[in-house]
Design a protein around this motif. Sequence first.
Motif, PDB file in Angstrom:
ATOM      1  N   ALA A   1       7.840   9.902 -13.383  1.00  0.00           N
ATOM      2  CA  ALA A   1       9.022   9.108 -13.052  1.00  0.00           C
ATOM      3  C   ALA A   1       8.783   7.632 -13.369  1.00  0.00           C
ATOM      4  O   ALA A   1       9.640   6.959 -13.941  1.00  0.00           O
ATOM      5  CB  ALA A   1       9.381   9.285 -11.578  1.00  0.00           C
ATOM      6  N   ARG A   2       7.610   7.145 -13.001  1.00  0.00           N
ATOM      7  CA  ARG A   2       7.266   5.752 -13.301  1.00  0.00           C
ATOM      8  C   ARG A   2       7.280   5.494 -14.800  1.00  0.00           C
ATOM      9  O   ARG A   2       7.816   4.498 -15.278  1.00  0.00           O
ATOM     10  CB  ARG A   2       5.882   5.451 -12.711  1.00  0.00           C
ATOM     11  N   ASN A   3       6.708   6.424 -15.578  1.00  0.00           N
ATOM     12  CA  ASN A   3       6.669   6.264 -17.028  1.00  0.00           C
ATOM     13  C   ASN A   3       8.067   6.192 -17.619  1.00  0.00           C
ATOM     14  O   ASN A   3       8.313   5.442 -18.558  1.00  0.00           O
ATOM     15  CB  ASN A   3       5.893   7.414 -17.669  1.00  0.00           C
ATOM     16  N   ALA A   4       8.996   6.967 -17.070  1.00  0.00           N
ATOM     17  CA  ALA A   4      10.367   6.985 -17.571  1.00  0.00           C
ATOM     18  C   ALA A   4      11.160   5.752 -17.142  1.00  0.00           C
ATOM     19  O   ALA A   4      11.985   5.253 -17.902  1.00  0.00           O
ATOM     20  CB  ALA A   4      11.081   8.243 -17.093  1.00  0.00           C
ATOM     21  N   LEU A   5      10.902   5.256 -15.935  1.00  0.00           N
ATOM     22  CA  LEU A   5      11.751   4.205 -15.369  1.00  0.00           C
ATOM     23  C   LEU A   5      11.148   2.803 -15.390  1.00  0.00           C
ATOM     24  O   LEU A   5      11.875   1.816 -15.482  1.00  0.00           O
ATOM     25  CB  LEU A   5      12.108   4.561 -13.927  1.00  0.00           C
ATOM     26  N   SER A   6       9.844   2.711 -15.281  1.00  0.00           N
ATOM     27  CA  SER A   6       9.199   1.401 -15.166  1.00  0.00           C
ATOM     28  C   SER A   6       7.740   1.483 -15.580  1.00  0.00           C
ATOM     29  O   SER A   6       6.834   1.385 -14.754  1.00  0.00           O
ATOM     30  CB  SER A   6       9.315   0.907 -13.713  1.00  0.00           C
TER      31      SER A   6
ATOM     32  N   ARG B   1       5.514  -0.391 -16.727  1.00  0.00           N
ATOM     33  CA  ARG B   1       4.548  -1.447 -16.403  1.00  0.00           C
ATOM     34  C   ARG B   1       4.139  -1.434 -14.932  1.00  0.00           C
ATOM     35  O   ARG B   1       3.194  -2.120 -14.542  1.00  0.00           O
ATOM     36  CB  ARG B   1       5.118  -2.808 -16.768  1.00  0.00           C
ATOM     37  N   THR B   2       4.828  -0.652 -14.124  1.00  0.00           N
ATOM     38  CA  THR B   2       4.502  -0.553 -12.713  1.00  0.00           C
ATOM     39  C   THR B   2       3.155   0.141 -12.546  1.00  0.00           C
ATOM     40  O   THR B   2       2.894   1.151 -13.188  1.00  0.00           O
ATOM     41  CB  THR B   2       5.595   0.234 -11.961  1.00  0.00           C
ATOM     42  N   LYS B   3       2.314  -0.398 -11.671  1.00  0.00           N
ATOM     43  CA  LYS B   3       1.007   0.217 -11.424  1.00  0.00           C
ATOM     44  C   LYS B   3       1.177   1.453 -10.552  1.00  0.00           C
ATOM     45  O   LYS B   3       2.032   1.500  -9.680  1.00  0.00           O
ATOM     46  CB  LYS B   3       0.074  -0.770 -10.753  1.00  0.00           C
ATOM     47  N   GLY B   4       0.334   2.429 -10.790  1.00  0.00           N
ATOM     48  CA  GLY B   4       0.334   3.651  -9.997  1.00  0.00           C
ATOM     49  C   GLY B   4      -0.937   3.738  -9.167  1.00  0.00           C
ATOM     50  O   GLY B   4      -2.037   3.562  -9.689  1.00  0.00           O
ATOM     51  N   VAL B   5      -0.768   3.982  -7.886  1.00  0.00           N
ATOM     52  CA  VAL B   5      -1.907   4.090  -6.977  1.00  0.00           C
ATOM     53  C   VAL B   5      -1.813   5.426  -6.267  1.00  0.00           C
ATOM     54  O   VAL B   5      -0.770   5.760  -5.709  1.00  0.00           O
ATOM     55  CB  VAL B   5      -1.921   2.931  -5.949  1.00  0.00           C
TER      56      VAL B   5
END
Length: 140
Positions: free
Chosen positions: A8-13, A15-19
């Motif tokens: 979801a992060r890859n599709a939407l944002s 540059r957002t970091k994933g933790v």
Amino acid sequence: GICATAAARNALSPRTKGVGAVSAQARAYSLSFAAKREIESPVTTRLADGMACRTPEPQALEAIWKYVDRIVEVTDEEVAEAMRAIYECTHNVAEGAGAAAVAALAKERGVVKDKKVAAVLSGGNVDAAIFSEVLGGARL
């Protein structure tokens, strides 16, 4: 859960970091993440059984290595505190694994200060007796 969140992060944002968050009593993914190889680890968590993985899934590890910036280990006590806070503040019930991201945010309060953050709250499948212990403040 982290793989779906990363997608979801890859599709939407992107540059957002994933933790990621793992139980400190079920460290296979944390140890494998750090070592960049699959490592088995015993499981002793009583509360975060939804995260109780002794052997990491190789395909999941590949995605985690590629898309996750770091992993935070949380104890059963930290998870219990997150479960209590979630219930007290929002009146939502979270199982241990579902509250782990909130526990990780609380643990990293200083690291995430003044940053936009989000935690995925998932799963309300907690045993009533265990949840009662958690709400009562019992040490786990």
